[in-house]
Design a protein around this motif. Structure first.
Motif, PDB file in Angstrom:
ATOM      1  N   GLN A  28      64.953  30.123  13.162  1.00 29.41           N
ATOM      2  CA  GLN A  28      64.601  29.945  11.759  1.00 29.41           C
ATOM      3  C   GLN A  28      64.011  31.240  11.225  1.00 29.41           C
ATOM      4  OE1 GLN A  28      61.883  26.717  10.845  1.00 29.41           O
ATOM      5  NE2 GLN A  28      62.705  26.583   8.771  1.00 29.41           N
ATOM      6  N   ALA A  29      64.684  31.800  10.249  1.00 26.46           N
ATOM      7  CA  ALA A  29      64.212  33.009   9.581  1.00 26.46           C
ATOM      8  C   ALA A  29      63.374  32.600   8.364  1.00 26.46           C
ATOM      9  CB  ALA A  29      65.401  33.856   9.149  1.00 26.46           C
ATOM     10  N   PRO A  30      62.519  33.476   7.889  1.00 23.47           N
ATOM     11  CA  PRO A  30      61.679  33.140   6.728  1.00 23.47           C
ATOM     12  C   PRO A  30      62.522  32.738   5.526  1.00 23.47           C
ATOM     13  CG  PRO A  30      60.883  35.139   7.772  1.00 23.47           C
ATOM     14  CD  PRO A  30      62.191  34.800   8.447  1.00 23.47           C
ATOM     15  N   GLY A  31      62.174  31.615   4.934  1.00 24.57           N
ATOM     16  CA  GLY A  31      62.872  31.149   3.750  1.00 24.57           C
ATOM     17  C   GLY A  31      64.208  30.491   4.010  1.00 24.57           C
ATOM     18  N   LYS A  32      64.564  30.339   5.268  1.00 27.50           N
ATOM     19  CA  LYS A  32      65.851  29.730   5.611  1.00 27.50           C
ATOM     20  C   LYS A  32      65.650  28.493   6.468  1.00 27.50           C
ATOM     21  CE  LYS A  32      68.550  33.997   5.404  1.00 27.50           C
ATOM     22  NZ  LYS A  32      69.533  34.860   6.123  1.00 27.50           N
ATOM     23  N   GLU A  33      66.676  27.658   6.511  1.00 23.36           N
ATOM     24  CA  GLU A  33      66.628  26.476   7.362  1.00 23.36           C
ATOM     25  C   GLU A  33      66.855  26.879   8.823  1.00 23.36           C
ATOM     26  OE1 GLU A  33      68.246  23.137   4.154  1.00 23.36           O
ATOM     27  OE2 GLU A  33      69.400  23.594   5.954  1.00 23.36           O
ATOM     28  N   ARG A  34      66.371  26.043   9.697  1.00 18.01           N
ATOM     29  CA  ARG A  34      66.602  26.280  11.119  1.00 18.01           C
ATOM     30  C   ARG A  34      68.079  26.075  11.422  1.00 18.01           C
ATOM     31  NH1 ARG A  34      62.248  23.835  15.187  1.00 18.01           N
ATOM     32  NH2 ARG A  34      62.990  21.848  14.303  1.00 18.01           N
TER      33      ARG A  34
ATOM     34  N   LEU B 232      71.312  43.573  19.175  1.00 16.31           N
ATOM     35  CA  LEU B 232      70.570  42.831  18.161  1.00 16.31           C
ATOM     36  C   LEU B 232      70.633  43.503  16.806  1.00 16.31           C
ATOM     37  CD1 LEU B 232      67.618  41.753  20.411  1.00 16.31           C
ATOM     38  CD2 LEU B 232      68.999  40.188  19.041  1.00 16.31           C
ATOM     39  N   LYS B 233      70.634  42.668  15.779  1.00 18.79           N
ATOM     40  CA  LYS B 233      70.742  43.122  14.403  1.00 18.79           C
ATOM     41  C   LYS B 233      69.545  42.614  13.606  1.00 18.79           C
ATOM     42  CE  LYS B 233      75.771  42.736  14.767  1.00 18.79           C
ATOM     43  NZ  LYS B 233      77.002  42.141  14.189  1.00 18.79           N
ATOM     44  N   PRO B 234      69.238  43.256  12.490  1.00 17.64           N
ATOM     45  CA  PRO B 234      68.127  42.770  11.663  1.00 17.64           C
ATOM     46  C   PRO B 234      68.275  41.295  11.276  1.00 17.64           C
ATOM     47  CG  PRO B 234      68.723  44.973  10.976  1.00 17.64           C
ATOM     48  CD  PRO B 234      69.744  44.562  12.010  1.00 17.64           C
ATOM     49  N   ASP B 235      69.498  40.835  11.058  1.00 16.18           N
ATOM     50  CA  ASP B 235      69.730  39.437  10.699  1.00 16.18           C
ATOM     51  C   ASP B 235      69.388  38.467  11.832  1.00 16.18           C
ATOM     52  OD1 ASP B 235      72.642  39.819   8.498  1.00 16.18           O
ATOM     53  OD2 ASP B 235      70.485  40.051   8.161  1.00 16.18           O
ATOM     54  N   ASP B 236      69.186  38.984  13.031  1.00 18.67           N
ATOM     55  CA  ASP B 236      68.786  38.124  14.150  1.00 18.67           C
ATOM     56  C   ASP B 236      67.280  37.848  14.149  1.00 18.67           C
ATOM     57  OD1 ASP B 236      71.107  39.957  16.157  1.00 18.67           O
ATOM     58  OD2 ASP B 236      71.390  37.956  15.302  1.00 18.67           O
ATOM     59  N   SER B 237      66.547  38.506  13.288  1.00 22.78           N
ATOM     60  CA  SER B 237      65.097  38.312  13.214  1.00 22.78           C
ATOM     61  C   SER B 237      64.788  36.869  12.803  1.00 22.78           C
ATOM     62  CB  SER B 237      64.476  39.271  12.201  1.00 22.78           C
ATOM     63  OG  SER B 237      64.636  40.612  12.603  1.00 22.78           O
ATOM     64  N   ALA B 238      63.988  36.195  13.608  1.00 17.57           N
ATOM     65  CA  ALA B 238      63.665  34.793  13.351  1.00 17.57           C
ATOM     66  C   ALA B 238      62.715  34.306  14.436  1.00 17.57           C
ATOM     67  CB  ALA B 238      64.942  33.939  13.364  1.00 17.57           C
ATOM     68  N   ILE B 239      62.221  33.102  14.234  1.00 24.19           N
ATOM     69  CA  ILE B 239      61.546  32.391  15.325  1.00 24.19           C
ATOM     70  C   ILE B 239      62.623  31.618  16.073  1.00 24.19           C
ATOM     71  CG2 ILE B 239      59.844  30.661  15.960  1.00 24.19           C
ATOM     72  CD1 ILE B 239      58.352  31.353  13.382  1.00 24.19           C
ATOM     73  N   TYR B 240      62.673  31.788  17.374  1.00 17.44           N
ATOM     74  CA  TYR B 240      63.668  31.135  18.211  1.00 17.44           C
ATOM     75  C   TYR B 240      63.043  29.969  18.948  1.00 17.44           C
ATOM     76  CZ  TYR B 240      67.106  34.774  17.351  1.00 17.44           C
ATOM     77  OH  TYR B 240      68.027  35.608  16.751  1.00 17.44           O
ATOM     78  N   TYR B 241      63.724  28.815  18.870  1.00 16.54           N
ATOM     79  CA  TYR B 241      63.241  27.585  19.470  1.00 16.54           C
ATOM     80  C   TYR B 241      64.194  27.104  20.553  1.00 16.54           C
ATOM     81  CZ  TYR B 241      60.365  27.287  15.237  1.00 16.54           C
ATOM     82  OH  TYR B 241      59.485  27.538  14.228  1.00 16.54           O
TER      83      TYR B 241
ATOM     84  N   GLN C 227      57.567  25.518  20.956  1.00 16.84           N
ATOM     85  CA  GLN C 227      56.816  26.013  19.805  1.00 16.84           C
ATOM     86  C   GLN C 227      57.460  27.236  19.173  1.00 16.84           C
ATOM     87  OE1 GLN C 227      54.046  24.426  18.404  1.00 16.84           O
ATOM     88  NE2 GLN C 227      54.891  22.862  19.753  1.00 16.84           N
ATOM     89  N   GLY C 228      58.359  27.867  19.879  1.00 17.20           N
ATOM     90  CA  GLY C 228      59.065  29.012  19.324  1.00 17.20           C
ATOM     91  C   GLY C 228      58.515  30.350  19.771  1.00 17.20           C
ATOM     92  N   THR C 229      59.368  31.352  19.702  1.00 23.20           N
ATOM     93  CA  THR C 229      58.979  32.727  20.012  1.00 23.20           C
ATOM     94  C   THR C 229      59.619  33.647  18.979  1.00 23.20           C
ATOM     95  OG1 THR C 229      58.892  34.417  21.763  1.00 23.20           O
ATOM     96  CG2 THR C 229      60.900  33.103  21.643  1.00 23.20           C
TER      97      THR C 229
END
Length: 124
Positions: free
Chosen positions: A39-45, A86-95, A116-118
């Motif tokens: 889940q990236a900021p402002g986006k759905e998981r 890895l690309k900038p678009d891969d930035s997110a919390i990973y669950y 809880q995510g990383t």
């Protein structure tokens, strides 16, 4: 009940690699499908990758195909997500998630147990 704990996130430059780990306790993951969502900021998981209970089938979100690899170890009760290029678009919390059905499904509702995510950050 399963308890899932993710680790391995961090900050990495574009083109770099990370391996995420999901350590599971409480019960064997042997008959569970395991998956990674993000889940990236402002986006759905969203679904990223999944592996079925027998490790004979995997699925990947289109944008990570050829770059990410999911694997599991019944002996260690762990799941890994190896991420390359890895690309900038891969930035997110990973669950990490576990599903009782044993088959890989892309819907969040198919997974009963979540970590809880990383955080993964790839600066642009």
């Amino acid at each position: 009940q399963l308890q899932l704990v993710e680790s391995g996130g961090g900050l990495v430059q574009a083109g770099g690699s990370l391996t995420l780990s999901c350590e599971v306790s409480g019960r064997s993951i042997e008959y569970y499908a395991m998956a990674w969502f993000r889940q990236a900021p402002g986006k759905e998981r969203e679904f990223v990758a999944g592996i079925n209970w027998s490790a004979t089938g995997t699925e990947y979100e289109d944008s990570v195909k050829g770059r990410f690899t999911i694997s599991r170890s019944i002996a260690k009760n762990t799941v890994h997500l190896n991420m390359n290029n890895l690309k900038p678009d891969d930035s997110a919390i990973y669950y990490c998630a576990a599903g009782r059905s044993g088959i890989v499904l892309r819907a969040e509702s198919a997974y009963s147990f979540w970590g809880q995510g990383t955080q993964v950050t790839v600066p642009s």
